[in-house]
Design a protein around this motif. Structure first.
Motif, PDB file in Angstrom:
ATOM      1  N   ALA A   1      40.442  43.493  33.844  1.00  0.00           N
ATOM      2  CA  ALA A   1      39.684  44.057  34.964  1.00  0.00           C
ATOM      3  C   ALA A   1      40.632  44.793  35.900  1.00  0.00           C
ATOM      4  O   ALA A   1      41.765  44.358  36.146  1.00  0.00           O
ATOM      5  CB  ALA A   1      38.963  42.950  35.730  1.00  0.00           C
ATOM      6  N   LYS A   2      40.165  45.917  36.433  1.00  0.00           N
ATOM      7  CA  LYS A   2      40.952  46.697  37.374  1.00  0.00           C
ATOM      8  C   LYS A   2      40.006  47.316  38.398  1.00  0.00           C
ATOM      9  O   LYS A   2      39.117  48.088  38.038  1.00  0.00           O
ATOM     10  CB  LYS A   2      41.754  47.781  36.644  1.00  0.00           C
TER      11      LYS A   2
ATOM     12  N   ALA B   1      29.576  34.237  33.500  1.00  0.00           N
ATOM     13  CA  ALA B   1      30.028  34.921  32.293  1.00  0.00           C
ATOM     14  C   ALA B   1      29.187  36.151  31.965  1.00  0.00           C
ATOM     15  O   ALA B   1      29.728  37.213  31.625  1.00  0.00           O
ATOM     16  CB  ALA B   1      30.029  33.950  31.109  1.00  0.00           C
ATOM     17  N   ALA B   2      27.855  36.034  32.022  1.00  0.00           N
ATOM     18  CA  ALA B   2      27.005  37.168  31.625  1.00  0.00           C
ATOM     19  C   ALA B   2      27.214  38.366  32.539  1.00  0.00           C
ATOM     20  O   ALA B   2      27.259  39.516  32.074  1.00  0.00           O
ATOM     21  CB  ALA B   2      25.533  36.744  31.629  1.00  0.00           C
ATOM     22  N   LEU B   3      27.338  38.139  33.837  1.00  0.00           N
ATOM     23  CA  LEU B   3      27.592  39.246  34.762  1.00  0.00           C
ATOM     24  C   LEU B   3      29.007  39.789  34.589  1.00  0.00           C
ATOM     25  O   LEU B   3      29.231  41.003  34.682  1.00  0.00           O
ATOM     26  CB  LEU B   3      27.357  38.784  36.201  1.00  0.00           C
ATOM     27  N   ALA B   4      29.964  38.900  34.325  1.00  0.00           N
ATOM     28  CA  ALA B   4      31.344  39.358  34.135  1.00  0.00           C
ATOM     29  C   ALA B   4      31.448  40.249  32.899  1.00  0.00           C
ATOM     30  O   ALA B   4      32.233  41.204  32.879  1.00  0.00           O
ATOM     31  CB  ALA B   4      32.291  38.167  34.023  1.00  0.00           C
ATOM     32  N   ARG B   5      30.667  39.959  31.874  1.00  0.00           N
ATOM     33  CA  ARG B   5      30.680  40.809  30.673  1.00  0.00           C
ATOM     34  C   ARG B   5      30.050  42.170  30.938  1.00  0.00           C
ATOM     35  O   ARG B   5      30.133  43.065  30.100  1.00  0.00           O
ATOM     36  CB  ARG B   5      29.989  40.087  29.517  1.00  0.00           C
ATOM     37  N   ARG B   6      29.432  42.310  32.104  1.00  0.00           N
ATOM     38  CA  ARG B   6      28.920  43.608  32.538  1.00  0.00           C
ATOM     39  C   ARG B   6      29.872  44.269  33.524  1.00  0.00           C
ATOM     40  O   ARG B   6      29.504  45.216  34.209  1.00  0.00           O
ATOM     41  CB  ARG B   6      27.535  43.429  33.156  1.00  0.00           C
ATOM     42  N   GLY B   7      31.090  43.732  33.618  1.00  0.00           N
ATOM     43  CA  GLY B   7      32.123  44.371  34.417  1.00  0.00           C
ATOM     44  C   GLY B   7      32.244  43.892  35.838  1.00  0.00           C
ATOM     45  O   GLY B   7      32.963  44.507  36.638  1.00  0.00           O
ATOM     46  N   VAL B   8      31.581  42.790  36.193  1.00  0.00           N
ATOM     47  CA  VAL B   8      31.591  42.284  37.562  1.00  0.00           C
ATOM     48  C   VAL B   8      32.419  41.008  37.629  1.00  0.00           C
ATOM     49  O   VAL B   8      32.264  40.110  36.795  1.00  0.00           O
ATOM     50  CB  VAL B   8      30.153  41.994  38.045  1.00  0.00           C
ATOM     51  N   ILE B   9      33.280  40.897  38.619  1.00  0.00           N
ATOM     52  CA  ILE B   9      33.964  39.625  38.884  1.00  0.00           C
ATOM     53  C   ILE B   9      33.043  38.762  39.734  1.00  0.00           C
ATOM     54  O   ILE B   9      32.564  39.199  40.791  1.00  0.00           O
ATOM     55  CB  ILE B   9      35.304  39.855  39.600  1.00  0.00           C
ATOM     56  N   VAL B  10      32.770  37.555  39.257  1.00  0.00           N
ATOM     57  CA  VAL B  10      31.855  36.647  39.952  1.00  0.00           C
ATOM     58  C   VAL B  10      32.657  35.522  40.598  1.00  0.00           C
ATOM     59  O   VAL B  10      33.469  34.868  39.933  1.00  0.00           O
ATOM     60  CB  VAL B  10      30.802  36.064  38.992  1.00  0.00           C
TER      61      VAL B  10
ATOM     62  N   PHE C   1      43.251  39.402  40.753  1.00  0.00           N
ATOM     63  CA  PHE C   1      42.403  39.024  39.625  1.00  0.00           C
ATOM     64  C   PHE C   1      41.704  40.238  39.008  1.00  0.00           C
ATOM     65  O   PHE C   1      40.873  40.088  38.116  1.00  0.00           O
ATOM     66  CB  PHE C   1      41.362  38.003  40.076  1.00  0.00           C
ATOM     67  N   GLY C   2      42.005  41.423  39.529  1.00  0.00           N
ATOM     68  CA  GLY C   2      41.404  42.644  39.013  1.00  0.00           C
ATOM     69  C   GLY C   2      40.225  43.144  39.807  1.00  0.00           C
ATOM     70  O   GLY C   2      39.517  44.060  39.371  1.00  0.00           O
TER      71      GLY C   2
END
Length: 545
Positions: free
Chosen positions: A116-117, A143-152, A201-202
């Motif tokens: 992640a950046k 996890a599901a939101l993070a796989r869409r590019g979001v840090i939760v 953490f990106g």
């Protein structure tokens, strides 16, 4: 060699040397200190990271204090303690007791895409009436939101009397002469920590969305209204929020006791003569004793952390000028039936009670919540709208007035196990669709089928929420465009599919806005659960209403 700091028992035990970390455990060197999480496929997961000093001993009922940077690598492979909360008296669909709790609980959890950046960040504030809950509940897995590019990021914050009680003795020892709002100050401290550390953490500290459901949504509104949270977030998500009246610190107002008076009463009921005696009490014993005398935590209007009633702050445009996504569920009260009174004996009695209480607004009330239908259904709908529907629409209207985009939704989806229990679209039932965690709902939650409809709706809602966190506009590829509220009062209905529409429940907002306006003008009436047959007699038409 192991290096330990005096950060509390849990914190000290979590510090390990660099060499003790397994090679596949991702290590992040943040300004707060280095942490080692766990690799989970294409994600990195960090749990139980402290964001403030443990509020124990003399720090109980103090604003959270910054934690000094630690040396060595902290193991972030397991969640921390849940904050102290009362034990549940029975079981409901929400029953999910924490595995362990304590006062050393100010921790957060991060789920981030690998590599992640400058990723968008969504901060989740759990619900539970400010009495219960914890950020590491499996239903909030990111996890599901993070796989869409979001840090939760999910957080813990102080609850019950430890998080929200005001008291004259606590105000006397505070430089500003205030007390209460400690749980809210925890949330602000967590946002500061995220601002200072999330880039490691990106994440993008300039693209943080605060989000929550129920009491978490109430917390988001407090954050929007608090000058102390200014600049710490760029967008807001409010799921089933309730913009109710709050106690003021030193004087009764709007039908609420003064917050300090409430604290003095609670102290007396638990046998504490002063603040020292309160601090000497075991935390779990104190919280349980307060629950037995029906302590109900809310934010306090103290002039510093919260400067006014939420409706007043938002009316004056004093809230954070950020895009908002807000909504409510069609069956909110089906799992919260304690909020409605037993229905009157018959339709005639119901109509008479409504006419007595609502006066010139009675015809409109009875049009929306008629005596000719099942009376309980009318009561369920009226209370839903007075608390959650009115709040959601008010929020998007208020942000629109500030020149910010507002996106309104209505969640109206059910499935056999839910509908068979009379819980169609109940309060919080949208959460596992947003997080993609239907397999991790609490034990008594109606179990959803693993069907194409459920999978498609989950993917749609996760996509809309993730894109809002990223760009401030909810978009899902291949699905309908979500109309901004400012364009003919647009909204999105989530049934079995996503269906855009305009003017949700016509007349609902106007009726309840008029009701709240008159209660505010009277000055001695709260606006919260007192709807329908339990409403006080409304004042006559007031100027501006």
């Amino acid at each position: 060699m192991r290096l330990f700091l005096r950060l509390g028992a849990c914190a000290a035990a979590a510090l390990l040397s660099f060499g003790a970390m397994a090679e596949d455990n991702p290590t992040v060197r943040a300004p707060a200190g280095s942490v080692a999480g766990r690799s989970s496929g294409d994600l990195n997961v960090f749990k139980g990271i402290p964001y403030a000093k443990p509020p124990v001993g003399p720090l109980r009922w103090k604003a959270p204090e910054a934690l000094p940077s630690w040396t060595g690598v902290r193991d972030a492979g397991a969640p921390g303690l849940a904050c102290v909360q009362p034990k549940a008296a029975g079981t409901t669909v929400y029953t999910s007791p924490p595995p362990a709790m304590g006062e050393d609980c100010l921790t957060l959890n991060i789920t981030a895409p690998k590599r992640a950046k400058s990723a968008p960040v969504l901060v989740w504030i759990h619900g539970g009436t400010l009495l219960n809950g914890y950020g590491f509940n499996e239903m909030y897995d990111g996890a599901a939101l993070a796989r869409r590019g979001v840090i939760v990021v999910s957080i813990n914050y102080r609850l019950s009397v430890l998080g929200y009680m005001a008291h004259p003795g606590l105000s006397a020892e505070n430089p500003d002469g205030i007390s209460g709002n400690y749980g809210l100050l925890d949330q602000i401290a967590a946002l500061r920590w995220i601002h200072d550390n999330i880039a490691a953490f990106g994440g993008d500290p300039a693209n943080v969305t605060v989000s929550g459901e129920s009491a978490g949504a109430l917390s988001v509104m407090y954050l929007m209204a608090s000058p102390k949270a200014k600049g710490l977030f760029a967008k807001a998500v409010v799921e089933s929020g309730y913009m109710i009246s709050m106690p003021e610190l030193k004087q009764p107002n709007h039908g609420e006791f003064a917050a300090e008076a409430i604290g003095s009463y609670i102290a007396g009921q638990v046998g504490a003569t002063d603040v020292a005696a309160l601090r000497a009490m075991d935390a779990e014993t104190l919280v349980q004793a307060a629950a037995k005398v029906n302590y109900f935590p809310l934010g306090t209007v103290d002039g510093k952390v919260l400067t006014g009633q939420l409706v007043d702050v938002f009316d004056k445009g004093g809230q954070a000028p950020v895009p908002i996504l807000a909504g409510f569920n069609s069956g909110e009260i089906r799992s919260l039936r304690w909020l409605i009174a037993p229905p009157p004996a018959d339709a005639k009695a119901y109509e008479a009670m409504i006419r007595e209480r609502y006066g010139d607004l009675a015809d409109e009330f009875l049009r929306l919540y008629p005596a000719t239908s099942t009376l309980e259904e009318s009561e369920l709908a009226a209370t839903r709208d007075a608390l959650y529907g009115w709040t959601a629409e008010r929020l998007v209207r208020d942000q629109t007035r500030l020149g910010q985009p507002g996106y309104l939704y209505l969640f109206d989806h059910g499935y056999p196990a839910m509908d068979d229990k009379g819980l169609h679209s109940f309060h919080a039932s949208e959460i596992p669709y947003v997080f993609g965690t239907m397999a991790h709902t609490p034990s008594y939650w109606p179990k959803a089928p693993d069907s194409p409809v459920e999978r498609r709706l989950t993917a749609a809602m996760s996509d809309y929420w993730a894109s809002f966190a990223r760009d401030g506009k909810p978009v899902a590829e291949g699905l309908p465009a979500w109309p901004v509220f400012g364009q003919d009062e647009g909204y999105m209905a989530f049934t079995d599919t996503a269906q855009p529409g305009h003017k949700v429940m016509p007349g609902m907002y106007a009726l309840h806005e008029a009701t709240v306006c008159r209660r505010r003008a009277a000055g001695n009436l709260p606006w919260n659960w007192n709807t329908g047959v339990v409403s006080p007699v409304l004042p006559p038409h007031a100027e501006g209403c």
